[in-house]
Design an enzyme around this catalytic site. Structure first.
Site, mmCIF file in Angstrom:
data_model
loop_
_atom_site.group_PDB
_atom_site.id
_atom_site.type_symbol
_atom_site.label_atom_id
_atom_site.label_comp_id
_atom_site.label_asym_id
_atom_site.label_seq_id
_atom_site.Cartn_x
_atom_site.Cartn_y
_atom_site.Cartn_z
ATOM 1 N N HIS A 52 0.849 -0.897 0.145
ATOM 2 C CA HIS A 52 -0.094 -0.150 -0.092
ATOM 3 C C HIS A 52 1.307 1.612 -0.067
ATOM 4 C CE1 HIS A 52 0.518 -0.900 4.083
ATOM 5 N NE2 HIS A 52 0.142 0.250 4.202
ATOM 6 N N HIS A 54 1.036 4.396 2.380
ATOM 7 C CA HIS A 54 2.149 4.848 3.133
ATOM 8 C C HIS A 54 2.978 4.718 3.209
ATOM 9 C CE1 HIS A 54 -1.749 3.729 5.694
ATOM 10 N NE2 HIS A 54 -2.421 4.945 4.654
ATOM 11 N N ASP A 56 5.511 5.531 5.251
ATOM 12 C CA ASP A 56 6.746 3.968 5.893
ATOM 13 C C ASP A 56 7.017 2.245 4.986
ATOM 14 O OD1 ASP A 56 3.704 3.703 6.502
ATOM 15 O OD2 ASP A 56 5.003 2.019 8.143
ATOM 16 N N HIS A 57 6.245 2.546 3.648
ATOM 17 C CA HIS A 57 5.933 1.279 3.277
ATOM 18 C C HIS A 57 6.523 1.464 1.796
ATOM 19 C CE1 HIS A 57 3.302 -0.586 5.833
ATOM 20 N NE2 HIS A 57 3.371 0.194 6.667
ATOM 21 N N HIS A 108 -7.224 -1.167 5.533
ATOM 22 C CA HIS A 108 -6.597 0.188 6.282
ATOM 23 C C HIS A 108 -6.266 1.190 4.715
ATOM 24 C CE1 HIS A 108 -2.719 1.405 8.205
ATOM 25 N NE2 HIS A 108 -1.838 0.766 7.485
ATOM 26 N N ASP A 130 -0.419 -4.028 6.283
ATOM 27 C CA ASP A 130 -0.972 -3.690 7.167
ATOM 28 C C ASP A 130 -1.958 -3.804 7.227
ATOM 29 O OD1 ASP A 130 1.614 -2.200 8.294
ATOM 30 O OD2 ASP A 130 0.592 -0.495 7.585
ATOM 31 N N HIS A 168 4.483 -4.484 10.956
ATOM 32 C CA HIS A 168 4.517 -3.795 11.988
ATOM 33 C C HIS A 168 4.370 -4.799 12.899
ATOM 34 C CE1 HIS A 168 4.283 0.816 10.420
ATOM 35 N NE2 HIS A 168 3.278 -0.103 10.206
#
Ligand code: ZN
Ligand code: FE
Length: 234
Positions: A52, A54, A56-57, A108, A130, A168
């Site tokens: 996805h 985001h 942090d990915h 998410h 996530d 995570h």
């Protein structure tokens, strides 16, 4: 095959899967720790799988692609660093001699996907981004409770022996240490079915708990929504 969780940021895992020569990485939010691991093990990166959009990915995607020439695969309906091969459910990614089936798991984010390989050294393997965490599930930023419940049902229906690679560390510090000590020990779907309330929201005890939070919760989706909402302020 070797499966390595590379810790990043405060509680992310960037999963690296390799055969001793070639590697893939999932959701590289940062490039540096991945490059370090590649160098340390003498690996060539061939594929970057993204679940996805985001940051942090995806933060390390462009740098890793530029440095290695790896092919990037990601969700068709989300914006991730181009160029990439857009994927949705029904697609298969062939890499490292493995087949990864793409699953749509919105909730998410609206276009979130997961990668499921039925046979990695004889065992199924899931990269779920996530969507599912050990003992929990991702926050509903873009999707509806109905979508997330359907996505979790889809993951819960995978074989119990499926290794689950979450992005995570949502569990306690002692489990974080356990994973650091035994890095190949990804979680299993069967274990999640035992410990994770979000995979069992139709169970009487959890229906009762949801109704204590929201007396009007009268169907599967409202019950799931009430329990997940509780987690936001727990
Ligand atoms: Zn996310
Ligand atoms: Fe994340």
């Amino acid at each position: 095959m070797y499966l390595i969780p590379i810790p990043a940021f405060t509680d992310n895992y960037l999963w690296l899967l390799h055969d001793g020569e070639y590697a893939l990485v999932v959701d590289p939010g940062e490039a540096a720790p991945v490059q370090q691991a590649l160098a340390q093990h003498g690996l060539q990166l061939t594929s970057i799988l993204v679940t996805h959009h985001h940051a942090d990915h995806t933060g390390g995607v462009a740098a890793l692609r530029d440095a290695t020439g790896a092919q990037v695969y990601g969700p068709a309906s989300e914006s991730i660093p181009a160029p990439f091969t857009p994927l949705k459910e029904g697609a298969t990614v062939h890499t490292l001699g493995l087949d990864f089936q793409v699953l749509d798991v919105p909730g998410h984010t609206a276009g979130h996907i997961a990668f499921y390989a039925p046979d990695v050294d004889g065992q199924p393997l899931l990269f779920c981004g996530d969507t599912l965490f050990s003992g929990g599930c991702g926050r509903l930023f873009e999707g509806t409770p109905a979508q997330m419940l359907a996505s979790l049902d889809k993951l819960a229906a995978l074989p119990g022996a499926t290794r689950v690679c979450c992005t995570h560390e949502a569990t306690l510090g002692n489990l974080r240490l356990a994973l650091a000590a035994e890095p190949d020990k990804a979680d299993l779907i069967a274990q999640e079915l035992r410990i994770n309330p979000f995979l069992r929201t139709r169970q009487a005890s959890l229906v009762a708990a949801a109704r204590r939070l929201d007396a009007s919760a009268d169907d599967d989706i409202a019950i799931f929504a009430a329990l997940r909402q509780w987690k936001n302020q727990f």
